[in-house]
Design a protein around this motif. Structure first.
Motif, mmCIF file in Angstrom:
data_model
loop_
_atom_site.group_PDB
_atom_site.id
_atom_site.type_symbol
_atom_site.label_atom_id
_atom_site.label_comp_id
_atom_site.label_asym_id
_atom_site.label_seq_id
_atom_site.Cartn_x
_atom_site.Cartn_y
_atom_site.Cartn_z
ATOM 1 N N ASN A 1 42.204 41.476 40.018
ATOM 2 C CA ASN A 1 43.433 40.696 40.140
ATOM 3 C C ASN A 1 43.442 39.930 41.467
ATOM 4 O OD1 ASN A 1 45.972 39.642 39.661
ATOM 5 N ND2 ASN A 1 47.058 41.498 40.284
ATOM 6 N N TYR A 2 42.557 38.946 41.562
ATOM 7 C CA TYR A 2 42.452 38.143 42.779
ATOM 8 C C TYR A 2 43.339 36.902 42.676
ATOM 9 C CZ TYR A 2 38.296 41.003 43.499
ATOM 10 O OH TYR A 2 37.436 42.052 43.656
ATOM 11 N N PRO A 3 43.940 36.506 43.774
ATOM 12 C CA PRO A 3 44.812 35.323 43.741
ATOM 13 C C PRO A 3 44.000 34.032 43.706
ATOM 14 C CG PRO A 3 44.625 36.145 45.974
ATOM 15 C CD PRO A 3 43.883 37.137 45.113
ATOM 16 N N LYS A 4 44.684 32.946 43.461
ATOM 17 C CA LYS A 4 44.040 31.638 43.537
ATOM 18 C C LYS A 4 43.756 31.285 44.998
ATOM 19 C CE LYS A 4 45.933 29.614 39.304
ATOM 20 N NZ LYS A 4 46.711 28.496 38.723
ATOM 21 N N PHE A 5 42.746 30.475 45.169
ATOM 22 C CA PHE A 5 42.310 30.022 46.488
ATOM 23 C C PHE A 5 41.996 31.224 47.387
ATOM 24 C CE2 PHE A 5 45.055 26.720 44.693
ATOM 25 C CZ PHE A 5 44.080 25.723 44.544
ATOM 26 N N HIS A 6 41.091 32.022 46.845
ATOM 27 C CA HIS A 6 40.687 33.259 47.506
ATOM 28 C C HIS A 6 39.172 33.385 47.459
ATOM 29 C CE1 HIS A 6 40.837 37.430 48.841
ATOM 30 N NE2 HIS A 6 40.006 37.739 47.858
ATOM 31 N N ILE A 7 38.585 33.908 48.535
ATOM 32 C CA ILE A 7 37.159 34.187 48.623
ATOM 33 C C ILE A 7 36.987 35.694 48.708
ATOM 34 C CG2 ILE A 7 35.040 33.866 49.974
ATOM 35 C CD1 ILE A 7 36.458 31.322 51.167
ATOM 36 N N GLU A 8 36.325 36.279 47.732
ATOM 37 C CA GLU A 8 36.099 37.724 47.728
ATOM 38 C C GLU A 8 34.609 38.022 47.890
ATOM 39 O OE1 GLU A 8 37.108 41.765 47.656
ATOM 40 O OE2 GLU A 8 38.406 39.984 47.774
ATOM 41 N N CYS A 9 34.292 38.813 48.901
ATOM 42 C CA CYS A 9 32.914 39.223 49.165
ATOM 43 C C CYS A 9 32.782 40.687 48.771
ATOM 44 C CB CYS A 9 32.567 39.041 50.642
ATOM 45 S SG CYS A 9 32.817 37.359 51.255
ATOM 46 N N ASP A 10 32.063 40.953 47.682
ATOM 47 C CA ASP A 10 32.018 42.312 47.164
ATOM 48 C C ASP A 10 30.756 42.497 46.328
ATOM 49 O OD1 ASP A 10 32.408 44.775 46.029
ATOM 50 O OD2 ASP A 10 34.369 44.348 45.166
ATOM 51 N N ASN A 11 29.798 43.234 46.861
ATOM 52 C CA ASN A 11 28.557 43.438 46.118
ATOM 53 C C ASN A 11 28.785 44.257 44.842
ATOM 54 O OD1 ASN A 11 28.669 45.866 48.153
ATOM 55 N ND2 ASN A 11 27.191 46.508 46.606
ATOM 56 N N ARG A 12 29.859 45.045 44.789
ATOM 57 C CA ARG A 12 30.128 45.839 43.590
ATOM 58 C C ARG A 12 30.563 44.980 42.409
ATOM 59 N NH1 ARG A 12 31.092 49.004 47.921
ATOM 60 N NH2 ARG A 12 30.472 51.206 47.802
ATOM 61 N N LEU A 13 30.909 43.734 42.658
ATOM 62 C CA LEU A 13 31.238 42.834 41.549
ATOM 63 C C LEU A 13 30.033 42.590 40.638
ATOM 64 C CD1 LEU A 13 33.551 40.186 43.261
ATOM 65 C CD2 LEU A 13 34.219 42.010 41.679
ATOM 66 N N SER A 14 28.843 42.922 41.098
ATOM 67 C CA SER A 14 27.658 42.783 40.239
ATOM 68 C C SER A 14 27.747 43.697 39.020
ATOM 69 C CB SER A 14 26.378 43.091 41.028
ATOM 70 O OG SER A 14 26.376 44.430 41.482
ATOM 71 N N TRP A 15 28.629 44.704 39.056
ATOM 72 C CA TRP A 15 28.839 45.593 37.915
ATOM 73 C C TRP A 15 30.044 45.174 37.079
ATOM 74 C CZ3 TRP A 15 24.653 48.358 37.390
ATOM 75 C CH2 TRP A 15 23.907 48.670 38.527
ATOM 76 N N PHE A 16 30.683 44.054 37.428
ATOM 77 C CA PHE A 16 31.863 43.564 36.707
ATOM 78 C C PHE A 16 31.676 42.110 36.260
ATOM 79 C CE2 PHE A 16 33.323 47.026 39.341
ATOM 80 C CZ PHE A 16 34.256 47.696 38.561
ATOM 81 N N LEU A 17 30.449 41.686 36.104
ATOM 82 C CA LEU A 17 30.175 40.266 35.849
ATOM 83 C C LEU A 17 30.774 39.799 34.524
ATOM 84 C CD1 LEU A 17 26.482 40.101 37.125
ATOM 85 C CD2 LEU A 17 28.566 39.363 38.313
ATOM 86 N N GLY A 18 30.647 40.598 33.486
ATOM 87 C CA GLY A 18 31.213 40.209 32.198
ATOM 88 C C GLY A 18 32.721 40.049 32.269
ATOM 89 N N ARG A 19 33.372 40.918 33.004
ATOM 90 C CA ARG A 19 34.827 40.828 33.128
ATOM 91 C C ARG A 19 35.238 39.635 33.991
ATOM 92 N NH1 ARG A 19 36.902 46.833 34.481
ATOM 93 N NH2 ARG A 19 38.824 45.646 34.852
ATOM 94 N N LEU A 20 34.444 39.305 34.996
ATOM 95 C CA LEU A 20 34.729 38.096 35.781
ATOM 96 C C LEU A 20 34.675 36.856 34.888
ATOM 97 C CD1 LEU A 20 32.720 38.640 39.101
ATOM 98 C CD2 LEU A 20 35.205 38.524 38.871
#
Length: 217
Positions: free
Chosen positions: A46-65
């Motif tokens: 649940n990230y807001p608009k105009f946001h930069i998120e640095c998170d290596n764990r997002l590599s396990w959530f790619l389909g959901r992104l």
């Protein structure tokens, strides 16, 4: 098309903390490092608009992104670092609660993580797996770029232009020259924490034995 979200992904141990520090000098985007790792379900992404998120764990959530965000308004940055350096860093992080034990005994089952020579091999396998997953995911993404954290200046300037960033680019580039959350600092903190734990137990033993000292005085 205006970029509304930036996701900085990678293997971990690749400079996401450093990249986040550089992005703090961008005024028209918020930025964070691993800001939602303790959130479950829909809240995890649940990230807001105009946001930069640095998170290596997002590599396990790619389909959901891909499902949750308009891919025409998202920029993915694949943050790279020399694979050997990353693997050597991960080799030192076989501590419960971190990703290497989870990979060793969860994704794989009961690899010999306690045998020192195997740690580097497991770390190399992890790095290779995550990089292949990210590269495969990014094949058809309209907005993507790679940045080598060991030589980031030119690519970071291109990123700055791509998101139409407002802020102090000079200070941002200076941040990229620093090292944040590197293995040496983590190891030093671990040694300091272990020292505090040993001191605590010594003091505790003294307190427990103190009444006996008084009786025998």
């Amino acid at each position: 098309m205006i970029i509304e979200q930036v996701f900085v992904i990678g293997t971990g141990r690749c400079g996401t903390t450093t990249f986040k520090q550089a992005c703090t000098h961008i005024k028209n985007f918020t930025c964070a490092h691993e800001s939602r790792v303790n959130q479950l379900g829909e809240e995890r992404l649940n990230y807001p608009k105009f946001h930069i998120e640095c998170d290596n764990r997002l590599s396990w959530f790619l389909g959901r992104l891909e499902n949750q965000f308009d891919q025409n308004k998202v920029l993915y940055i694949h943050l790279l670092r020399d694979e050997h350096q990353v693997s050597e860093s991960y080799k030192k992080r076989f501590i419960n609660g971190l990703i290497m034990p989870a990979y060793t005994s969860g994704i794989y089952i009961d690899l010999p993580k306690h045998i020192e020579p195997f740690k580097l091999a497991i770390a190399k396998d992890y790095v290779k797996t995550v990089k292949h997953n990210i590269n495969s995911f990014l094949k058809d993404k309209p907005n993507q770029m790679t940045i080598d954290i060991n030589n980031p200046k030119q690519s970071f300037i291109q990123f700055w232009q791509k998101v139409d960033a407002n802020g102090d680019q000079k200070l941002a580039l200076q941040e990229l020259a620093k090292r944040f959350n590197y293995s040496g600092s983590w190891q030093k903190r671990t040694e300091e924490n272990n020292l505090l734990i040993r001191m605590f137990h010594k003091v505790r033993r003294i307190i427990i034995k103190f009444p006996g000292f008084l009786r025998n005085a």
